[in-house]
Design a protein around this motif. Sequence first.
Motif, PDB file in Angstrom:
ATOM      1  N   THR A  47       1.648 -12.318  -1.319  1.00  0.00           N
ATOM      2  CA  THR A  47       1.772 -11.729   0.013  1.00  0.00           C
ATOM      3  C   THR A  47       0.487 -11.024   0.422  1.00  0.00           C
ATOM      4  OG1 THR A  47       4.152 -11.402  -0.319  1.00  0.00           O
ATOM      5  CG2 THR A  47       3.110 -10.142   1.453  1.00  0.00           C
ATOM      6  N   VAL A 102       5.082 -13.972   6.257  1.00  0.00           N
ATOM      7  CA  VAL A 102       6.490 -13.636   6.505  1.00  0.00           C
ATOM      8  C   VAL A 102       7.365 -14.169   5.374  1.00  0.00           C
ATOM      9  CG1 VAL A 102       8.475 -14.084   8.000  1.00  0.00           C
ATOM     10  CG2 VAL A 102       6.261 -13.492   9.006  1.00  0.00           C
ATOM     11  N   GLY A 105       6.531 -12.360   2.016  1.00  0.00           N
ATOM     12  CA  GLY A 105       6.957 -10.965   2.112  1.00  0.00           C
ATOM     13  C   GLY A 105       8.468 -10.826   2.049  1.00  0.00           C
ATOM     14  N   THR A 106       9.166 -11.728   2.718  1.00  0.00           N
ATOM     15  CA  THR A 106      10.640 -11.705   2.690  1.00  0.00           C
ATOM     16  C   THR A 106      11.151 -12.006   1.292  1.00  0.00           C
ATOM     17  OG1 THR A 106      10.718 -12.438   5.000  1.00  0.00           O
ATOM     18  CG2 THR A 106      12.735 -12.675   3.696  1.00  0.00           C
ATOM     19  N   VAL A 109      10.624  -8.828  -0.921  1.00  0.00           N
ATOM     20  CA  VAL A 109      11.611  -7.769  -0.704  1.00  0.00           C
ATOM     21  C   VAL A 109      12.967  -8.184  -1.254  1.00  0.00           C
ATOM     22  CG1 VAL A 109      12.834  -6.417   1.055  1.00  0.00           C
ATOM     23  CG2 VAL A 109      10.378  -6.866   1.300  1.00  0.00           C
ATOM     24  N   SER A 110      13.325  -9.456  -1.046  1.00  0.00           N
ATOM     25  CA  SER A 110      14.603  -9.963  -1.547  1.00  0.00           C
ATOM     26  C   SER A 110      14.675  -9.903  -3.066  1.00  0.00           C
ATOM     27  CB  SER A 110      14.801 -11.405  -1.072  1.00  0.00           C
ATOM     28  OG  SER A 110      15.992 -11.948  -1.581  1.00  0.00           O
ATOM     29  N   LEU A 116      18.190  -7.556   1.413  1.00  0.00           N
ATOM     30  CA  LEU A 116      17.204  -7.373   2.480  1.00  0.00           C
ATOM     31  C   LEU A 116      17.642  -6.307   3.461  1.00  0.00           C
ATOM     32  CD1 LEU A 116      16.256 -11.078   3.346  1.00  0.00           C
ATOM     33  CD2 LEU A 116      14.756  -9.366   2.303  1.00  0.00           C
ATOM     34  N   GLY A 121      15.042  -2.100   1.433  1.00  0.00           N
ATOM     35  CA  GLY A 121      14.616  -3.429   1.855  1.00  0.00           C
ATOM     36  C   GLY A 121      14.141  -3.446   3.301  1.00  0.00           C
ATOM     37  N   LEU A 122      14.878  -2.779   4.173  1.00  0.00           N
ATOM     38  CA  LEU A 122      14.505  -2.739   5.592  1.00  0.00           C
ATOM     39  C   LEU A 122      13.197  -1.990   5.804  1.00  0.00           C
ATOM     40  CD1 LEU A 122      17.995  -2.115   7.249  1.00  0.00           C
ATOM     41  CD2 LEU A 122      16.612  -4.193   7.384  1.00  0.00           C
ATOM     42  N   LEU A 125      10.428  -4.292   4.766  1.00  0.00           N
ATOM     43  CA  LEU A 125      10.251  -5.363   5.758  1.00  0.00           C
ATOM     44  C   LEU A 125       9.503  -4.857   6.981  1.00  0.00           C
ATOM     45  CD1 LEU A 125      13.705  -7.211   5.655  1.00  0.00           C
ATOM     46  CD2 LEU A 125      11.493  -8.104   4.879  1.00  0.00           C
ATOM     47  N   GLY A 128       5.938  -4.482   6.108  1.00  0.00           N
ATOM     48  CA  GLY A 128       5.322  -5.801   6.067  1.00  0.00           C
ATOM     49  C   GLY A 128       4.987  -6.315   7.454  1.00  0.00           C
ATOM     50  N   ALA A 129       5.914  -6.106   8.385  1.00  0.00           N
ATOM     51  CA  ALA A 129       5.667  -6.512   9.774  1.00  0.00           C
ATOM     52  C   ALA A 129       4.490  -5.739  10.359  1.00  0.00           C
ATOM     53  CB  ALA A 129       6.926  -6.286  10.609  1.00  0.00           C
TER      54      ALA A 129
END
Length: 300
Positions: A47, A102, A105-106, A109-110, A116, A121-122, A125, A128-129
Amino acid sequence: MSKIKYYIASFRLRTLPLSLSGIFLGTLLAASEGYFNWAPFLLAVVTTLCLQILSNLANELGDLQKGTDNEERLGPIRSIQSGALSLKEFKRTILLFVLLSVLSGTALVSTAFESLLSTDGLIMLMLGAASIVAAIKYTVGKNAYGYHGLGDVFVFLFFGLLSVCGAYFLMTHRLSISIFLPATAVGLLSTGVLNLNNMRDIENDRLCGKRTLPVILGISKAKVYHFCLIIGAFVAMSSYMGLCGFRPFHFIFWFTLPLFLIHLKKVVQAEGRGLDPQLKVLSLSTLLFTLLAGWGAFHF
């Protein structure tokens, strides 16, 4: 196939070791406390590399659009500027790395958290965004922050605080105040690389209206600032190790000091294109600094 070398040139491979420094240090500090998981670590590396390449591509596009990439620029000739790649091809590559960032990164986190949609997790995320947006907005768009003297702030935040603290959090699922000290050290050294890049291009940036800190401060004060960044990194890391005890092995990262002193001597003596070789030197010195600091952490 003939264009691959131009894509690779735009990836700017020499910047990648620096981008991994924070991930390595945060992971090593977590591992020293007994927390390590291969899957999140490898995904964090992937990532980070995707985000760094995305940032490099977006930087090239933004500078081209604003006219900063021209014959007067002292850095390496870039792929769109030379005509080796078309604007359409380049934008497609940027979109590809947005997608890769994306997806990886997803997956990261998962893998690191139960869900997620968990609070942790949020949060990750959203960070990351924010990293994707920051990578693009450095030079792209009307309000590109790199053109208003804010590049240093964002490098410190994302290459230092988020990189080290994020990697540590992914492993341990917790944060301590003390972890911000090594994160600060990496952030300061990473900011030093940006400052060095901006000192090299100070004249062209000034003419093109790109108000980097060296343009705002002037070359002499920018060099003083550079010294402060390097010294601050050693102070921050030493403070962290001091909090963990004063065993000699904790301070093994000080063996990198001669590399940084030689680097600073070169910075004092050089200007313009003469500063370019020091980008690689500082990046690799930073990587070694973080690896030794992380290794020393195992002796707490």
